[in-house]
Design a protein around this motif. Sequence first.
Motif, PDB file in Angstrom:
ATOM      1  N   HIS A 261       0.829  -1.222   0.000  1.00  0.00           N
ATOM      2  CA  HIS A 261       0.000   0.000   0.000  1.00  0.00           C
ATOM      3  C   HIS A 261       0.857   1.263   0.000  1.00  0.00           C
ATOM      4  O   HIS A 261       0.428   2.309   0.471  1.00  0.00           O
ATOM      5  CB  HIS A 261      -0.946  -0.014   1.205  1.00  0.00           C
ATOM      6  N   HIS A 262       2.066   1.142  -0.497  1.00  0.00           N
ATOM      7  CA  HIS A 262       2.925   2.335  -0.570  1.00  0.00           C
ATOM      8  C   HIS A 262       2.451   3.252  -1.695  1.00  0.00           C
ATOM      9  O   HIS A 262       1.820   2.807  -2.649  1.00  0.00           O
ATOM     10  CB  HIS A 262       4.383   1.924  -0.751  1.00  0.00           C
ATOM     11  N   SER A 263       2.816   4.525  -1.561  1.00  0.00           N
ATOM     12  CA  SER A 263       2.238   5.513  -2.475  1.00  0.00           C
ATOM     13  C   SER A 263       2.986   5.634  -3.803  1.00  0.00           C
ATOM     14  O   SER A 263       2.398   6.038  -4.799  1.00  0.00           O
ATOM     15  CB  SER A 263       2.230   6.886  -1.802  1.00  0.00           C
ATOM     16  N   LEU A 264       4.281   5.362  -3.810  1.00  0.00           N
ATOM     17  CA  LEU A 264       5.130   5.619  -4.982  1.00  0.00           C
ATOM     18  C   LEU A 264       5.033   7.084  -5.429  1.00  0.00           C
ATOM     19  O   LEU A 264       5.153   7.408  -6.601  1.00  0.00           O
ATOM     20  CB  LEU A 264       4.781   4.689  -6.152  1.00  0.00           C
ATOM     21  N   LEU A 265       4.805   7.952  -4.473  1.00  0.00           N
ATOM     22  CA  LEU A 265       4.703   9.383  -4.815  1.00  0.00           C
ATOM     23  C   LEU A 265       6.028  10.117  -4.615  1.00  0.00           C
ATOM     24  O   LEU A 265       6.148  11.284  -4.991  1.00  0.00           O
ATOM     25  CB  LEU A 265       3.603  10.053  -3.971  1.00  0.00           C
ATOM     26  N   ALA A 359      13.227   0.497 -10.324  1.00  0.00           N
ATOM     27  CA  ALA A 359      13.917   1.662  -9.731  1.00  0.00           C
ATOM     28  C   ALA A 359      13.249   2.020  -8.409  1.00  0.00           C
ATOM     29  O   ALA A 359      13.258   3.172  -7.967  1.00  0.00           O
ATOM     30  CB  ALA A 359      13.928   2.873 -10.669  1.00  0.00           C
ATOM     31  N   TYR A 360      12.644   1.022  -7.774  1.00  0.00           N
ATOM     32  CA  TYR A 360      11.895   1.251  -6.536  1.00  0.00           C
ATOM     33  C   TYR A 360      12.050   0.066  -5.585  1.00  0.00           C
ATOM     34  O   TYR A 360      12.021  -1.092  -6.016  1.00  0.00           O
ATOM     35  CB  TYR A 360      10.401   1.428  -6.852  1.00  0.00           C
ATOM     36  N   ALA A 361      12.233   0.364  -4.332  1.00  0.00           N
ATOM     37  CA  ALA A 361      12.032  -0.615  -3.262  1.00  0.00           C
ATOM     38  C   ALA A 361      11.460   0.207  -2.131  1.00  0.00           C
ATOM     39  O   ALA A 361      11.756   1.409  -2.023  1.00  0.00           O
ATOM     40  CB  ALA A 361      13.344  -1.259  -2.848  1.00  0.00           C
ATOM     41  N   PHE A 393      14.435   5.776  -8.249  1.00  0.00           N
ATOM     42  CA  PHE A 393      13.880   6.867  -9.068  1.00  0.00           C
ATOM     43  C   PHE A 393      13.610   8.133  -8.259  1.00  0.00           C
ATOM     44  O   PHE A 393      13.350   9.189  -8.828  1.00  0.00           O
ATOM     45  CB  PHE A 393      12.659   6.416  -9.856  1.00  0.00           C
ATOM     46  N   ASP A 394      13.660   8.025  -6.939  1.00  0.00           N
ATOM     47  CA  ASP A 394      13.390   9.205  -6.106  1.00  0.00           C
ATOM     48  C   ASP A 394      14.673   9.746  -5.471  1.00  0.00           C
ATOM     49  O   ASP A 394      14.611  10.553  -4.545  1.00  0.00           O
ATOM     50  CB  ASP A 394      12.388   8.833  -4.996  1.00  0.00           C
ATOM     51  N   ALA A 395      15.842   9.293  -5.963  1.00  0.00           N
ATOM     52  CA  ALA A 395      17.085   9.580  -5.229  1.00  0.00           C
ATOM     53  C   ALA A 395      17.712  10.925  -5.609  1.00  0.00           C
ATOM     54  O   ALA A 395      18.206  11.106  -6.729  1.00  0.00           O
ATOM     55  CB  ALA A 395      18.083   8.447  -5.461  1.00  0.00           C
ATOM     56  N   PRO A 402      21.050  11.464   4.024  1.00  0.00           N
ATOM     57  CA  PRO A 402      20.756  11.255   5.454  1.00  0.00           C
ATOM     58  C   PRO A 402      20.133   9.887   5.728  1.00  0.00           C
ATOM     59  O   PRO A 402      20.405   9.275   6.756  1.00  0.00           O
ATOM     60  CB  PRO A 402      19.755  12.373   5.784  1.00  0.00           C
ATOM     61  N   ASN A 403      19.323   9.405   4.775  1.00  0.00           N
ATOM     62  CA  ASN A 403      18.732   8.085   4.969  1.00  0.00           C
ATOM     63  C   ASN A 403      19.786   6.992   4.926  1.00  0.00           C
ATOM     64  O   ASN A 403      19.716   6.021   5.687  1.00  0.00           O
ATOM     65  CB  ASN A 403      17.664   7.822   3.895  1.00  0.00           C
ATOM     66  N   THR A 404      20.768   7.133   4.030  1.00  0.00           N
ATOM     67  CA  THR A 404      21.773   6.075   3.887  1.00  0.00           C
ATOM     68  C   THR A 404      22.885   6.233   4.930  1.00  0.00           C
ATOM     69  O   THR A 404      23.128   5.334   5.742  1.00  0.00           O
ATOM     70  CB  THR A 404      22.392   6.114   2.467  1.00  0.00           C
TER      71      THR A 404
HETATM   72  P1  FAD Z   1       5.597   5.759   1.129  1.00  0.00           P
HETATM   73  O1  FAD Z   1       5.862   4.577   1.951  1.00  0.00           O
HETATM   74  O2  FAD Z   1       4.304   5.795   0.398  1.00  0.00           O
HETATM   75  O3  FAD Z   1       5.781   7.041   2.021  1.00  0.00           O
HETATM   76  C1  FAD Z   1       5.199   8.294   1.691  1.00  0.00           C
HETATM   77  C2  FAD Z   1       6.207   9.376   1.490  1.00  0.00           C
HETATM   78  O4  FAD Z   1       6.857   9.694   2.694  1.00  0.00           O
HETATM   79  C3  FAD Z   1       7.310   9.069   0.508  1.00  0.00           C
HETATM   80  O5  FAD Z   1       6.880   9.283  -0.817  1.00  0.00           O
HETATM   81  C4  FAD Z   1       8.402  10.027   0.935  1.00  0.00           C
HETATM   82  O6  FAD Z   1       8.251  11.274   0.313  1.00  0.00           O
HETATM   83  C5  FAD Z   1       8.152  10.199   2.426  1.00  0.00           C
HETATM   84  N1  FAD Z   1       9.110   9.427   3.222  1.00  0.00           N
HETATM   85  C6  FAD Z   1       8.901   8.250   3.842  1.00  0.00           C
HETATM   86  N2  FAD Z   1       9.985   7.890   4.551  1.00  0.00           N
HETATM   87  C7  FAD Z   1      10.914   8.837   4.340  1.00  0.00           C
HETATM   88  C8  FAD Z   1      12.243   9.019   4.781  1.00  0.00           C
HETATM   89  N3  FAD Z   1      12.860   8.144   5.584  1.00  0.00           N
HETATM   90  N4  FAD Z   1      12.906  10.104   4.353  1.00  0.00           N
HETATM   91  C9  FAD Z   1      12.314  11.006   3.531  1.00  0.00           C
HETATM   92  N5  FAD Z   1      11.060  10.889   3.087  1.00  0.00           N
HETATM   93  C10 FAD Z   1      10.365   9.812   3.490  1.00  0.00           C
HETATM   94  N6  FAD Z   1      13.441   8.603  -0.037  1.00  0.00           N
HETATM   95  C11 FAD Z   1      13.525   9.412  -1.096  1.00  0.00           C
HETATM   96  O7  FAD Z   1      12.579  10.148  -1.395  1.00  0.00           O
HETATM   97  N7  FAD Z   1      14.657   9.463  -1.856  1.00  0.00           N
HETATM   98  C12 FAD Z   1      15.729   8.665  -1.571  1.00  0.00           C
HETATM   99  O8  FAD Z   1      16.730   8.727  -2.283  1.00  0.00           O
HETATM  100  C13 FAD Z   1      15.663   7.787  -0.463  1.00  0.00           C
HETATM  101  N8  FAD Z   1      16.697   6.983  -0.143  1.00  0.00           N
HETATM  102  C14 FAD Z   1      16.609   6.147   0.937  1.00  0.00           C
HETATM  103  C15 FAD Z   1      17.715   5.343   1.245  1.00  0.00           C
HETATM  104  C16 FAD Z   1      17.654   4.499   2.355  1.00  0.00           C
HETATM  105  C17 FAD Z   1      18.855   3.666   2.725  1.00  0.00           C
HETATM  106  C18 FAD Z   1      16.477   4.445   3.127  1.00  0.00           C
HETATM  107  C19 FAD Z   1      16.399   3.544   4.314  1.00  0.00           C
HETATM  108  C20 FAD Z   1      15.384   5.228   2.808  1.00  0.00           C
HETATM  109  C21 FAD Z   1      15.431   6.092   1.709  1.00  0.00           C
HETATM  110  N9  FAD Z   1      14.342   6.928   1.377  1.00  0.00           N
HETATM  111  C22 FAD Z   1      14.462   7.780   0.304  1.00  0.00           C
HETATM  112  C23 FAD Z   1      13.136   6.979   2.218  1.00  0.00           C
HETATM  113  C24 FAD Z   1      12.002   6.032   1.781  1.00  0.00           C
HETATM  114  O9  FAD Z   1      12.490   4.729   1.660  1.00  0.00           O
HETATM  115  C25 FAD Z   1      11.337   6.481   0.483  1.00  0.00           C
HETATM  116  O10 FAD Z   1      10.928   7.819   0.613  1.00  0.00           O
HETATM  117  C26 FAD Z   1      10.108   5.655   0.152  1.00  0.00           C
HETATM  118  O11 FAD Z   1      10.446   4.293   0.071  1.00  0.00           O
HETATM  119  C27 FAD Z   1       9.511   6.132  -1.156  1.00  0.00           C
HETATM  120  O12 FAD Z   1       8.473   5.294  -1.580  1.00  0.00           O
HETATM  121  P2  FAD Z   1       6.948   5.697  -1.448  1.00  0.00           P
HETATM  122  O13 FAD Z   1       6.710   6.987  -2.140  1.00  0.00           O
HETATM  123  O14 FAD Z   1       6.141   4.523  -1.926  1.00  0.00           O
HETATM  124  O15 FAD Z   1       6.820   5.911   0.092  1.00  0.00           O
END
Ligand code: FAD
Length: 509
Positions: A261-265, A359-361, A393-395, A402-404
């Motif tokens: 149920h992730h958003s991929l937004l 390009a997503y996990a 794709f969101d990097a 900061p996340n890494t």
């Molecule tokens: P959802 O699970 O649907 O979450 C909703 C939104 O919340 C995301 O779209 C994102 O904008 C925001 N969000 C959630 N967690 C985080 C977080 N820890 N930091 C910042 N925003 C967050 N996110 C990126 O956008 N770009 C990256 O390059 C990136 N690199 C990451 C590297 C590592 C090692 C880790 C552990 C996390 C990283 N994240 C990154 C955070 C997170 O994993 C992704 O934002 C998320 O997986 C994006 O998928 P989603 O839109 O389906 O997220």
Amino acid sequence: MVTRLVLVLGDQLSRGLSALGKAERGRDVVVMAEVAEETGYVPHHPKKIAFVLSAMRHFAEELRDEGWQVAYTKLDDKDAPGSIPEAILAAAQTHGASEVLATQPGEWRLRAVLQEMPLKMTLLSDDRFLCSAEEFDAWATGRKELRMEFFYREMRRKTGLMMEGDQPAGGKWNFDHDNRKRATTDMFRARPARFREDAITQDVLSLVARRFGNNFGKLEAFGLAVTRGQALKAMDHFIAHLLPEFGDTQDAMLQGDRFLHHSLLSPYLNVGLLGPLELCERVEKAWAAGDVPINAAEGFIRQIIGWREYVRGIYFREGPEYTSRNALEHSRPLPDVYWGGNTQMTCMAHAVAQTREEAYAHHIQRLMVTGNFGLLTGIDPHALHEWYLAVYFDAFEWVEAPNTIGMSQYADGGIIASKPYVSSGAYINKMSDYCSNCAYKVKVKTGPDACPFNTLYWHFLDRHRERFKGNHRMGMIYRTWDKMDADHKRDVLATAEHFLERLDRGDAV
Ligand code: FAD
Ligand code: DLZ
Ligand code: SF4
């Protein structure tokens, strides 16, 4: 009146961008450039390059339709500039401009370059975020620990999102207690929104296939939104069909479902096709209408106004050297398994295969599978940083680093994570259906069949004992380790050593 240039970068595709807000439509020229330096500072996933370039081309078209003069250079143009400064200098010459309006880039590297330009540069702050660098510093200064949870509360108060007066709706700031269930294969799931490729995207896809076909990653089955209109549709689709169960399955991992149920937004937020506040206000509205439970709405809003803003604050507060931090002195080169090398570990194989294809996990795959493996095996955090920056794709560096470096690798010495995010196989087994289909056995603790996470976990804690023994959140773990039988401990460490030797030899692990 002398023409000015207005720089719009590939992650600044917002109509409300501060540089566009200060510009004059009849007078100024917008500069947008596809350049080798940006498409090549890491070996970006082809889908990421195609996404950024197609979104840039669509954005330029929209600006032109609104009457802007846009100087756009494509990567394959004859005499195409190779970098952003070259593009600015070339446009300045063509249009007789000596002044540039720009919104501060989201990366130290480009900030430094723009400051050195031999033109009058007006660098405006990027107000597409809820918290400015100054505001973050004011919050952080004097605090012993920069806990995201407290920052998040400030952001809730500031935005008024899900607030009742000065109190959080539902009486609690955080409903994670109700979140993070194990996913089961019979859970109802909709798919994330996908979009058809138009002529612009098709052109970009052929360009990317030609120029970046050898980069890690599959280009086929693109499907991403590349305009604001499509990104808004993706947002509505998520809120209507996926958000209600977002909290429940947030940390789950399933072999048969890459997105749950992730958003991929995230890509749309990060290039500016969607704004964080508009997204959160839509989520709040859906919750207020009774369409979304409070744990899902609060949990989602926390990711955006909490984590996303918080990591950006850390990136700019900590400075350009942040990506070189290596508090645990880890130096192992990035093993081949990250580039799709053969592995028997189902969890790693799945996370990497889906990264290659999509390009997503999702967050837990990045943190508790590939991140956890990197930390436990002691991979050089900078190498991991470059990998994460390339393959998703969101990097973009302000959010990825900061996340890494911080959250996942503890390389900043504990600014973001109060203890390292490490786990044995038990956590992955609890949150996924990977282990039932793995050559390794998650319940086995030593020997060739043992799940590598089980032995590497103790190996990590044992080798970093001096640093972590005093951490009050880790005392229990060390007590458990100390109570184990000495022979067993020796077998655990020997199994881990053997695994690391195989990894270093380049064997398929
Ligand atoms: P959802 O699970 O649907 O979450 C909703 C939104 O919340 C995301 O779209 C994102 O904008 C925001 N969000 C959630 N967690 C985080 C977080 N820890 N930091 C910042 N925003 C967050 N996110 C990126 O956008 N770009 C990256 O390059 C990136 N690199 C990451 C590297 C590592 C090692 C880790 C552990 C996390 C990283 N994240 C990154 C955070 C997170 O994993 C992704 O934002 C998320 O997986 C994006 O998928 P989603 O839109 O389906 O997220
Ligand atoms: C990520 C990216 C890529 C792949 N290509 C371009 C490009 O050709 N032109 C451009 O202006 N921006 C691109 N980007 C986004 C930039 O790398 C981004 O603006 C900086 O990293 C700052 O965040
Ligand atoms: Fe991963 Fe270990 Fe489970 Fe295999 S048993 S999938 S290696 S956690």
